[in-house]
Design a protein around this motif. Structure first.
Motif, PDB file in Angstrom:
ATOM      1  N   GLU A 126       0.814  -1.216   0.000  1.00 58.76           N
ATOM      2  CA  GLU A 126       0.000   0.000   0.000  1.00 58.76           C
ATOM      3  C   GLU A 126       0.851   1.270   0.000  1.00 58.76           C
ATOM      4  OE1 GLU A 126      -3.631  -2.016   2.554  1.00 58.76           O
ATOM      5  OE2 GLU A 126      -2.284  -0.630   3.544  1.00 58.76           O
ATOM      6  N   PHE A 127       2.140   1.101  -0.157  1.00 50.64           N
ATOM      7  CA  PHE A 127       3.037   2.246  -0.198  1.00 50.64           C
ATOM      8  C   PHE A 127       3.839   2.201  -1.486  1.00 50.64           C
ATOM      9  CE2 PHE A 127       6.967   4.567   1.116  1.00 50.64           C
ATOM     10  CZ  PHE A 127       6.367   5.793   1.312  1.00 50.64           C
ATOM     11  N   LEU A 128       4.517   3.268  -1.795  1.00 54.43           N
ATOM     12  CA  LEU A 128       5.365   3.333  -2.981  1.00 54.43           C
ATOM     13  C   LEU A 128       6.579   2.427  -2.811  1.00 54.43           C
ATOM     14  CD1 LEU A 128       5.450   7.247  -3.244  1.00 54.43           C
ATOM     15  CD2 LEU A 128       4.010   5.696  -4.578  1.00 54.43           C
ATOM     16  N   SER A 129       7.196   2.074  -3.927  1.00 56.31           N
ATOM     17  CA  SER A 129       8.454   1.347  -3.816  1.00 56.31           C
ATOM     18  C   SER A 129       9.472   2.286  -3.170  1.00 56.31           C
ATOM     19  CB  SER A 129       8.942   0.895  -5.189  1.00 56.31           C
ATOM     20  OG  SER A 129       9.335   2.010  -5.965  1.00 56.31           O
ATOM     21  N   ASP A 130      10.498   1.720  -2.553  1.00 53.12           N
ATOM     22  CA  ASP A 130      11.519   2.545  -1.902  1.00 53.12           C
ATOM     23  C   ASP A 130      12.166   3.518  -2.887  1.00 53.12           C
ATOM     24  OD1 ASP A 130      11.021   1.267   0.499  1.00 53.12           O
ATOM     25  OD2 ASP A 130      12.692  -0.140   0.291  1.00 53.12           O
ATOM     26  N   SER A 131      12.454   3.027  -4.100  1.00 47.55           N
ATOM     27  CA  SER A 131      13.115   3.893  -5.086  1.00 47.55           C
ATOM     28  C   SER A 131      12.183   5.010  -5.563  1.00 47.55           C
ATOM     29  CB  SER A 131      13.619   3.070  -6.274  1.00 47.55           C
ATOM     30  OG  SER A 131      12.564   2.398  -6.915  1.00 47.55           O
ATOM     31  N   THR A 132      10.882   4.733  -5.677  1.00 39.38           N
ATOM     32  CA  THR A 132       9.933   5.766  -6.096  1.00 39.38           C
ATOM     33  C   THR A 132       9.801   6.839  -5.012  1.00 39.38           C
ATOM     34  OG1 THR A 132       8.703   4.202  -7.468  1.00 39.38           O
ATOM     35  CG2 THR A 132       7.559   6.218  -6.822  1.00 39.38           C
ATOM     36  N   ALA A 133       9.642   6.410  -3.774  1.00 39.58           N
ATOM     37  CA  ALA A 133       9.523   7.369  -2.661  1.00 39.58           C
ATOM     38  C   ALA A 133      10.786   8.215  -2.557  1.00 39.58           C
ATOM     39  CB  ALA A 133       9.268   6.628  -1.354  1.00 39.58           C
ATOM     40  N   CYS A 134      11.946   7.580  -2.659  1.00 39.21           N
ATOM     41  CA  CYS A 134      13.223   8.298  -2.591  1.00 39.21           C
ATOM     42  C   CYS A 134      13.352   9.265  -3.759  1.00 39.21           C
ATOM     43  CB  CYS A 134      14.363   7.296  -2.571  1.00 39.21           C
ATOM     44  SG  CYS A 134      15.988   8.052  -2.412  1.00 39.21           S
ATOM     45  N   GLY A 135      13.033   8.808  -4.954  1.00 39.02           N
ATOM     46  CA  GLY A 135      13.114   9.664  -6.139  1.00 39.02           C
ATOM     47  C   GLY A 135      12.203  10.879  -6.050  1.00 39.02           C
ATOM     48  N   LEU A 136      10.985  10.676  -5.584  1.00 38.75           N
ATOM     49  CA  LEU A 136      10.056  11.800  -5.410  1.00 38.75           C
ATOM     50  C   LEU A 136      10.607  12.808  -4.415  1.00 38.75           C
ATOM     51  CD1 LEU A 136       6.402  10.414  -5.211  1.00 38.75           C
ATOM     52  CD2 LEU A 136       7.192  12.327  -6.600  1.00 38.75           C
ATOM     53  N   ARG A 137      11.059  12.280  -3.295  1.00 40.69           N
ATOM     54  CA  ARG A 137      11.579  13.151  -2.239  1.00 40.69           C
ATOM     55  C   ARG A 137      12.795  13.950  -2.725  1.00 40.69           C
ATOM     56  NH1 ARG A 137      11.364   9.658   1.266  1.00 40.69           N
ATOM     57  NH2 ARG A 137       9.460  10.272   2.306  1.00 40.69           N
ATOM     58  N   ILE A 138      13.725  13.292  -3.398  1.00 36.41           N
ATOM     59  CA  ILE A 138      14.921  13.974  -3.901  1.00 36.41           C
ATOM     60  C   ILE A 138      14.563  15.011  -4.956  1.00 36.41           C
ATOM     61  CG2 ILE A 138      17.012  13.631  -5.291  1.00 36.41           C
ATOM     62  CD1 ILE A 138      17.392  10.969  -3.764  1.00 36.41           C
ATOM     63  N   THR A 139      13.677  14.647  -5.867  1.00 34.79           N
ATOM     64  CA  THR A 139      13.267  15.584  -6.921  1.00 34.79           C
ATOM     65  C   THR A 139      12.633  16.835  -6.341  1.00 34.79           C
ATOM     66  OG1 THR A 139      12.936  13.792  -8.520  1.00 34.79           O
ATOM     67  CG2 THR A 139      11.774  15.862  -8.945  1.00 34.79           C
ATOM     68  N   ILE A 140      11.698  16.637  -5.434  1.00 34.24           N
ATOM     69  CA  ILE A 140      10.983  17.790  -4.870  1.00 34.24           C
ATOM     70  C   ILE A 140      11.906  18.632  -3.996  1.00 34.24           C
ATOM     71  CG2 ILE A 140       9.107  18.479  -3.333  1.00 34.24           C
ATOM     72  CD1 ILE A 140       7.590  15.980  -4.433  1.00 34.24           C
ATOM     73  N   GLN A 141      12.653  17.990  -3.105  1.00 32.64           N
ATOM     74  CA  GLN A 141      13.532  18.754  -2.210  1.00 32.64           C
ATOM     75  C   GLN A 141      14.610  19.492  -2.986  1.00 32.64           C
ATOM     76  OE1 GLN A 141      13.009  19.093   1.316  1.00 32.64           O
ATOM     77  NE2 GLN A 141      14.259  20.841   0.676  1.00 32.64           N
ATOM     78  N   SER A 142      15.208  18.852  -3.982  1.00 31.35           N
ATOM     79  CA  SER A 142      16.257  19.522  -4.750  1.00 31.35           C
ATOM     80  C   SER A 142      15.689  20.681  -5.573  1.00 31.35           C
ATOM     81  CB  SER A 142      17.009  18.530  -5.643  1.00 31.35           C
ATOM     82  OG  SER A 142      16.153  17.929  -6.574  1.00 31.35           O
ATOM     83  N   THR A 143      14.456  20.547  -6.044  1.00 33.46           N
ATOM     84  CA  THR A 143      13.814  21.648  -6.767  1.00 33.46           C
ATOM     85  C   THR A 143      13.581  22.830  -5.835  1.00 33.46           C
ATOM     86  OG1 THR A 143      12.760  20.113  -8.315  1.00 33.46           O
ATOM     87  CG2 THR A 143      11.796  22.309  -8.140  1.00 33.46           C
TER      88      THR A 143
END
Length: 194
Positions: free
Chosen positions: A142-159
């Motif tokens: 019921e949660f995102l894959s680890d790589s998807t969650a990490c990728g989203l977080r990195i993309t948004i925070q770095s932006t």
């Protein structure tokens, strides 16, 4: 994706089945009367390769699908009585995609602007969702894959960080996020190879 493809929002599940019902209901209408004309069989019945197609994901996690779910719910279509969380989920990702794909100065990402604040709140939401997973309230499926969650977080925070840096150090008024996303970089690389 299975019957449940995410987590709970306000105690209710986000269900892939809602998207399927929307598609089945909407495809009964002629093209010019459809609520979600871009939604096709490929969006709902994903092949292995379709699961990797970003365009399909962005068209499902969209404003039109969010509104389409609520439209058909209003007409008491069976299976959509509990689709509000699914609609909210689609809208949230639509707004995230939009904020990360701004192409014109008038809509550019501004420090403390509407998109900036939305991206900050999206990170808070993502962190809360991951905490529910870590605390065992949400199953792994019921949660995102680890790589998807990490990728989203990195993309948004770095932006957000890049926008803040450009504002504080170089006095940029805004950041055109559509000029720095992966699609733009891929297009540039392909053109250079040709």
């Amino acid at each position: 994706m299975g019957a449940i493809f995410c987590t709970k929002i306000n105690g209710q599940y986000i269900r892939w089945n809602h998207i399927s019902i929307l598609y089945e209901q909407d495809s009964k209408l002629p093209g010019n009367l459809r609520v979600c004309p871009k939604l096709s069989r490929n969006h709902v019945h994903l092949s292995v390769s379709d699961k990797m197609r970003v365009r399909l994901a962005t068209q499902v996690l969209s404003n039109s699908v969010a509104n389409g779910l609520l439209f058909y719910k209003k007409y008491n279509i069976p299976g959509l009585n509990d689709c509000d969380p699914t609609s909210e989920f689609c809208q949230k990702f639509n707004d995230c995609f939009d904020a990360l794909n701004r192409k014109f100065g008038a809509e550019g990402l501004r420090v403390n602007g509407k998109d900036f604040q939305f991206l900050q709140s999206f990170l808070v939401w993502l962190n809360e969702w991951q905490k529910q997973y870590s605390d065992g309230e949400v199953k792994k499926s019921e949660f995102l894959s680890d790589s998807t969650a990490c990728g989203l977080r990195i993309t948004i925070q770095s932006t957000l960080d890049l926008s803040g840096y450009l504002k504080s150090c170089w006095n940029f008024k805004y950041l055109l996020t559509g000029k720095i996303n992966q699609d733009k970089l891929e297009v540039s690389t392909v053109r250079k190879k040709l």
